[in-house]
Design an enzyme around this catalytic site. Structure first.
Site, PDB file in Angstrom:
ATOM      1  CG  ASP A   6      -2.048  -3.164   8.380  1.00 33.09           C
ATOM      2  OD1 ASP A   6      -3.078  -3.879   8.308  1.00 33.09           O
ATOM      3  OD2 ASP A   6      -1.505  -2.654   7.385  1.00 33.09           O
ATOM      4  CB  VAL A  41       9.627  -3.925  -1.159  1.00 31.72           C
ATOM      5  CG1 VAL A  41      10.836  -4.407  -0.375  1.00 31.72           C
ATOM      6  CG2 VAL A  41       8.610  -3.287  -0.218  1.00 31.72           C
ATOM      7  N   GLY A  81       0.807  -1.206   0.000  1.00 32.52           N
ATOM      8  CA  GLY A  81       0.000   0.000   0.000  1.00 32.52           C
ATOM      9  C   GLY A  81       0.845   1.262   0.000  1.00 32.52           C
TER      10      GLY A  81
HETATM   11  P1  AMP Z   1       5.151  -3.850   1.944  1.00 35.52           P
HETATM   12  O1  AMP Z   1       5.106  -2.622   1.110  1.00 35.52           O
HETATM   13  O2  AMP Z   1       5.986  -3.700   3.157  1.00 35.52           O
HETATM   14  O3  AMP Z   1       3.779  -4.393   2.223  1.00 35.52           O
HETATM   15  O4  AMP Z   1       5.899  -4.960   1.062  1.00 35.52           O
HETATM   16  C1  AMP Z   1       5.351  -5.498  -0.126  1.00 35.52           C
HETATM   17  C2  AMP Z   1       5.914  -6.886  -0.337  1.00 35.52           C
HETATM   18  O5  AMP Z   1       7.327  -6.810  -0.569  1.00 35.52           O
HETATM   19  C3  AMP Z   1       5.763  -7.806   0.871  1.00 35.52           C
HETATM   20  O6  AMP Z   1       4.520  -8.407   0.921  1.00 35.52           O
HETATM   21  C4  AMP Z   1       6.900  -8.778   0.642  1.00 35.52           C
HETATM   22  O7  AMP Z   1       6.510  -9.779  -0.269  1.00 35.52           O
HETATM   23  C5  AMP Z   1       7.977  -7.914   0.010  1.00 35.52           C
HETATM   24  N1  AMP Z   1       8.900  -7.419   1.039  1.00 35.52           N
HETATM   25  C6  AMP Z   1       8.704  -6.370   1.858  1.00 35.52           C
HETATM   26  N2  AMP Z   1       9.768  -6.191   2.680  1.00 35.52           N
HETATM   27  C7  AMP Z   1      10.655  -7.154   2.373  1.00 35.52           C
HETATM   28  C8  AMP Z   1      11.943  -7.513   2.893  1.00 35.52           C
HETATM   29  N3  AMP Z   1      12.511  -6.810   3.877  1.00 35.52           N
HETATM   30  N4  AMP Z   1      12.576  -8.567   2.360  1.00 35.52           N
HETATM   31  C9  AMP Z   1      11.982  -9.286   1.372  1.00 35.52           C
HETATM   32  N5  AMP Z   1      10.763  -8.999   0.839  1.00 35.52           N
HETATM   33  C10 AMP Z   1      10.101  -7.943   1.328  1.00 35.52           C
END
Ligand code: AMP
Length: 523
Positions: free
Chosen positions: A161, A51, A47
């Site tokens: 969350d 990443v 959201g």
């Molecule tokens: P987020 O924006 O934090 O919801 O991240 C989106 C997606 O990116 C997550 O659902 C993970 O699949 C991947 N992701 C987020 N942070 C990491 C991390 N530190 N290492 C590996 N994958 C990540």
């Protein structure tokens, strides 16, 4: 990183950025251009932005770069939440909370965070792939989520969350809670500034009733979300409307009761803390584990002939002794559940392209010297001569091998033979020493000896990552050796090479050893 994020996120700059038209495209078009980082790909989009997987040259390590997308009129709130995420995560150093290394803004003002990289997937993906997770695996994950939450709560912070996408699962079994963008500090917030009373912040299915009503929330709101998480992992759907009892999905009564308590509308009727949920889950895990060990021991016992039974019995005796050394049932379960090296269940892995190396393995034709048994996915060696078993795979390029093993008798080396860009190498674990890798006759002297002291009856988990340029081996999540292959002699002929013909193989020297969860994943 302390306050560096706050120092760097200059409020004026952010506001200017928030008001420009550049906003719409930020973080969504081209990869970010960041000096010092190689962007290797997109890990996911959430959201709040995108990443990326990136190599940080200075740290010489893989990191996750979270580059934020701007949000029109809510920009000031968004910036505050971003600062909050950076500040909160930076304060926490906990194995079940995602680490943060730094934060800054790109040249166009786009903010980003440099995060610990988790080589794996998130829980949402895992649920999507497996539909329903095994009971023990579900409990193991949720205990760790609760451990992380407990640390978060002890700082006076509510996550708000908790949902599968915010739980990252490492391939090594690690579990990390992430995404503190909508978290709330109970001590300093007045519940209106950053949380927009009346607006549902969080994710509807996982949100406690008090949170969706815009009411006052405390840590018990996270416990409600934990209940939803656990229900969904076991049942495959979130508990909505008149949902089915968990018993229908094989959950024992105690587990069903605990989940129902977490899901109570009235926070007073929920467990009071994440720590207490973890505690109760550990007890249930212990009971399930007892059931499994009893079933497994009788199954393997009846499936094996003669001498192998002695070995299996010896293992269970050794295991039993280890359990006795642990003073209480709770401690035993706790130690299992906090070990980050626990391997996820094989069937879950298969979905992700993991190959079970025992599948269809015909030990008679695969064995070189000596004798092996394949007892329903557990490979057992005899303990007389040095013996070898070929695993019928010739991996090339990058791949990962994982396995667990227990030595039942003897004291010789236990080795995995791995094809690599420079030939066949031997990753060797021994009673007094360990060599990773043993580079054949000519270069054997290069291998650094390390005391490892394999003990009888103890289960070790091994992960070997092979790439064109290096081999990294870990035992119980500790890196034992990272070997660069670049400067080494090519076409290594290890002592097993000729017999092996380029295949993955296991070797055991004068020991009876049980190997289980032998898995391989090509990269
Ligand atoms: P987020 O924006 O934090 O919801 O991240 C989106 C997606 O990116 C997550 O659902 C993970 O699949 C991947 N992701 C987020 N942070 C990491 C991390 N530190 N290492 C590996 N994958 C990540």
């Amino acid at each position: 990183m302390g306050d560096s994020l706050l120092d760097k996120l200059d409020a004026q700059k952010m506001l200017a950025w928030a008001l420009t038209e550049k906003l719409d495209g930020v973080g969504t078009s081209a990869d970010p251009d960041l000096p010092g980082f190689d962007i290797l790909g997109v890990l996911g989009r959430g959201g709040m932005g995108t990443v990326y997987k990136a190599m940080h040259h200075g740290l010489d390590r893989m990191v996750a770069l979270k580059v934020f997308t701007a949000r029109g009129g809510e920009q000031d709130l968004f910036i505050e939440r971003l600062k909050r995420e950076g500040r909160l995560m930076a304060q926490l150093e906990h194995p079940n909370v995602l680490g943060i290394y730094d934060g800054d803004v790109l040249s166009d003002g786009t903010p980003y965070l440099v995060l610990e990289y988790v080589n794996g997937e998130d829980l949402q993906e895992r649920i999507y792939e497996c539909k329903r997770l095994k009971l023990k695996e579900s409990i193991r994950i949720v205990v760790k989520v609760c451990n992380g939450l407990s640390a978060v709560h002890s700082l006076g912070v509510i996550h708000r969350d908790i949902k599968p996408a915010n739980v990252l699962l490492g391939k090594n079994g690690s579990v990390k809670v992430t995404d503190f963008g909508v978290s709330k500090e109970t001590t300093t917030d007045n519940n209106t500034a950053l949380t927009m009373t009346g607006t549902a912040i969080g994710t509807v299915d996982y949100m406690s009733p008090e949170q969706s009503n815009g009411g006052v929330v405390d840590e018990r709101a996270d416990i409600y979300s934990v209940g939803v998480l656990l229900y969904e992992m076991i049942a495959g759907v979130t508990p909505r409307g008149a949902f089915e009892p968990l018993g229908k999905f094989g959950a024992p009564k105690e587990l069903e009761k605990l989940v129902m308590r977490c899901l109570q509308r009235d926070p007073d009727k929920r467990p009071a803390s994440a720590a207490s949920v973890a505690q109760q889950l550990k007890k249930i895990y212990k009971q399930l584990r007892g059931r499994k060990v009893r079933n497994a021991s009788s199954g393997i016992y009846s499936g094996l002939a003669g001498v192998a039974c002695l070995g299996v019995l010896a293992m269970f005796i050794a295991r039993g002794m280890r359990e006795l050394e642990t003073s209480s049932a709770d401690e035993l379960a706790a130690s299992e559940l906090t070990a980050t090296s626990e391997l996820p269940v094989v069937t879950d892995r298969k979905v992700r392209g993991w190959v079970d190396l025992c599948d269809g393995l015909d030990v008679v034709t695969a064995t070189r010297n000596g004798q092996w048994w394949n007892a329903d996915g557990t490979l057992i060696s005899n303990d007389k001569p040095a013996t070898l078993i070929q695993l019928n795979q010739r991996p090339t390029g990058a791949y990962t091998i994982e396995y667990a093993f227990t030595r039942v008798s003897g004291d010789g080396d236990v080795v995995m033979i791995v094809p690599s860009s420079i030939g066949l190498l031997t990753v060797s674990l021994g009673t007094n020493s360990m060599q990773i890798p043993e580079l054949g006759k000519h270069t054997r002297g290069l291998a650094e000896q390390k005391i490892h002291n394999l003990q009888l009856g103890v289960v070790y988990h091994v992960v070997i990552d092979v790439t064109d340029s290096e081999i990294v081996a870990r035992v119980d999540d500790q890196t034992l050796e990272a070997w660069s292959l670049d400067a080494q002699e090519k076409n290594i002929q290890g002592k097993w090479s000729r017999a092996e013909a380029g295949k993955l193989a296991l070797g055991v020297d004068g020991s009876q050893v049980l190997f289980s969860q032998l898995l391989m994943q090509l990269k």
